[in-house]
Design an enzyme around this catalytic site. Sequence first.
Site, PDB file in Angstrom:
ATOM      1  N   CYS A  84       0.845  -1.203   0.000  1.00  0.00           N
ATOM      2  CA  CYS A  84       0.000   0.000   0.000  1.00  0.00           C
ATOM      3  C   CYS A  84       0.871   1.239   0.000  1.00  0.00           C
ATOM      4  CB  CYS A  84      -0.941   0.008   1.207  1.00  0.00           C
ATOM      5  SG  CYS A  84      -0.097   0.239   2.785  1.00  0.00           S
ATOM      6  N   CYS A 106       3.431   1.696   2.812  1.00  0.00           N
ATOM      7  CA  CYS A 106       4.706   0.993   2.595  1.00  0.00           C
ATOM      8  C   CYS A 106       5.640   1.855   1.752  1.00  0.00           C
ATOM      9  CB  CYS A 106       4.467  -0.332   1.873  1.00  0.00           C
ATOM     10  SG  CYS A 106       3.327  -1.467   2.675  1.00  0.00           S
ATOM     11  N   ASP A 166      18.389  23.125 -30.970  1.00  0.00           N
ATOM     12  CA  ASP A 166      17.122  23.233 -30.257  1.00  0.00           C
ATOM     13  C   ASP A 166      17.226  22.733 -28.820  1.00  0.00           C
ATOM     14  OD1 ASP A 166      15.716  24.172 -32.540  1.00  0.00           O
ATOM     15  OD2 ASP A 166      15.540  22.121 -33.284  1.00  0.00           O
ATOM     16  N   ASP A 180      14.137  19.477 -33.297  1.00  0.00           N
ATOM     17  CA  ASP A 180      14.833  18.229 -33.617  1.00  0.00           C
ATOM     18  C   ASP A 180      16.330  18.353 -33.699  1.00  0.00           C
ATOM     19  OD1 ASP A 180      15.070  19.649 -36.027  1.00  0.00           O
ATOM     20  OD2 ASP A 180      15.181  17.777 -37.159  1.00  0.00           O
ATOM     21  N   ASP A 201      10.047  24.686 -33.915  1.00  0.00           N
ATOM     22  CA  ASP A 201      11.193  24.890 -34.799  1.00  0.00           C
ATOM     23  C   ASP A 201      10.718  24.637 -36.224  1.00  0.00           C
ATOM     24  OD1 ASP A 201      13.955  25.071 -35.657  1.00  0.00           O
ATOM     25  OD2 ASP A 201      13.867  22.889 -35.866  1.00  0.00           O
TER      26      ASP A 201
END
Length: 804
Positions: free
Chosen positions: A43, A46, A696, A692, A493
Amino acid sequence: MTSQTASNLPSPPASPQRPLPSDQAEMQSTNDRINLNVTGMTCAACQIRIQKTLGKQPGVLDASVNLVTGQASIRVEPGFVNPQGLIAAVEKLGYGASLPSEKSGALEEESAHEAEQSREYTKMRSRALLSLGAAVMAMLLSMPLMVVHAGHGLSVDPFMRWTMESLTPSLQTLFPWLYALDPAWLSFTLLGLTLWVMAGPGRIFYVRAAKAARNGGADMNTLVALGTGAAFLYSLVATFFPGFFLSQGVSPDVYYEAVVFIIALILLGNTLESRARRRTAVALRALAGLQPRTARVVRNGIEMELALEEVMEADEVRVRPGERLPVDGVILEGRSEIDESMLTGESMPVGKGPGDKVFGGGINRNGSIKYRATDLGEKSVLSRIVGLMREAQGSRAPIQHLADKISGIFVPVVVVVSAATFILWFVLGGEGAVVRALAAAVSVLIIACPCAMGLAVPTAVLVSTGRGASAGILIKGGDALQRASAVDTVVLDKTGTVTEGRPSVVEMVGYGNWHSEELLKLAASVEFFSEHPLGSAVMARAKLAGVTPEPAESFQALPGMGAMAVVGARAVALGNALMMQEFSIDVTPLQKKVAQFSEQGMTPVYVAVDGELAGLLAIADPVRLTSAPAIADLQGMGIRVILLSGDQKRTAEAVARKVGIEEVVSEVTPEGKVREIERLQLQGSKVAMVGDGINDAPALAKADVGVAMGTGADIAMEAGDATLMRGDLSGVVSLLNLSRKTLHIIRQNLFWAFVYNAVGIPIAAGLLYPAFGLLLSPVIASAAMALSSVSVVSNSLRLKGIRI
């Protein structure tokens, strides 16, 4: 359309920036991370205990423990922490811990984790079935006892009273001998059956509760152990000293059947929960199972079948139609269509031929191909995806902090409420007060469910990241999901993001004494070392024209501007206007041509030799067919879309017009992109940056959410919070949709988990008894507890089928 260039950008004050992951030494974190596999958690209490204990260990900076995946991620000071010490700290709390195998990668670890989950589920199911069988037997044996005691006073347990009234006539007809048995014999038989269940299938609750108590903690097992233990002790006294109860005017009812039913129903709930939790990780298991165990390798002209671990880099691998590709590589011979949907989410197979990359796990649909093995083991795309998903599914969303705080004090509070309930019923309960007090106190202990709160967030994150992966979206965990749900501005971009990222040189213009062929040779010599898409375009044109590049020295890439190198004792520079300005090169003689190219959406690239203008290359990068619809979808969601490009103003605006973007920021350096993100954040916007390229990466790290195109550079994927494996802007729409729906599910889970306990505990304490005469049975309370966790996991599973 609004537009601004880099020179017009304000420079806001510096603000804190998320660290940029990189393999560059100056960018590396000074911290290290240790991962542990943790077992025995049942649970949220824990999870919190382990998390707090690990966080207090010397040298530990912070720790995160995930209840669903059974993993702990600990950020430590390098060289100051011994992993065995962390394992010992967890084991001291009564839980199991181990380090992942050094020899196994992400795929092997996931397979081992799946096998362990299957074994645990099988054990849990066996315990549940055995205890349920015992519960049915206990109920049958209890019926005659209840009839005997009915003359002394009605049984307080509403469930058993209803059962007795409903079933007794039928049972007396079917099993008359059962009702003729000595009540004392029935009581002692029930005692033995209950002891067997408590010491057998239900033993785990008492062992774990004892371990927690020894370490000064309490969890769900504590509640179960206290509740069933109290009912058992009461029944034990009633069995051996029934006269004492009769002298007090109280029926000497025993609650053995309640003890057995409580254990059986909670074990059943745990089994159903385990089964549902396994379904949440179906996407990850499916990925881990994609890689074949063997590969058909050609060595020295001989074809042989080898185990996957025996394949070496540069081996030639042959794959026939219908077979899965065993490893990553580059095609040498043959053409085929490859189904890469498991990586990209793209349902249509992709045509591949010599020189194209292929990835392990893909399906060869038709032609036979032979390819050279490249990235093996942990370097493979499939293994990296599985590794990223395991990390993501083990992460925690910020919204979980509230549940963690409540779970940390939940069990002690419930124990106090249960004790108070017993005292109030004992004092105010009137006739049969002891029995009512016991039933109410046990019901309070049993109905309370810290598990539901602990599962509310991680199960939703686990299902959501799996759903994203099936659509070709890799999300780096709950934190990224939560931030993505709040995004109101998307910054794009241009090259490789809005456009295809496969530019081509469409025109070359020489200046002065330079001819186009000479320009191309010089440009190709410089770009030979470049990984930029524009450099690839130059190399492709040179190859098409049969131009052989000359050896180049002192190559240098200038992010956001271009590249330069020494070619045959001549200093050659290729780049945009900013680069020419940086080196004080006059470009006005070619401005007319530049304007013409830019109006057509082409990117002009200047070529300078020894500090003098030599010519111009016009590079066209077609806009992706999916860009305009995706941008329209984003705008339809109420999201502001901005094009952010290092390209010159006219080119950027031309591309923006094609895809329907109104706001354009052009001619920006990588630092300028970061400043633009900061400017938007200072305005109160929650910004997602999509890119990409290497240039960037700083902006991806600075944005609230960085989204990297999977077709781009590795550093961009490292810096981003999510990666679009398909390289398609529609993935951004899917990501934002998924994140919003995930947060909606998480809030539902937390709401119902809190409401369940806020309503269930008072009812179990007897809130409805004064007005309606209703007192909750411990058996019903145990069923409600079991179902609460299952309902939270089941609600999270709805994310598997949503449209994104």
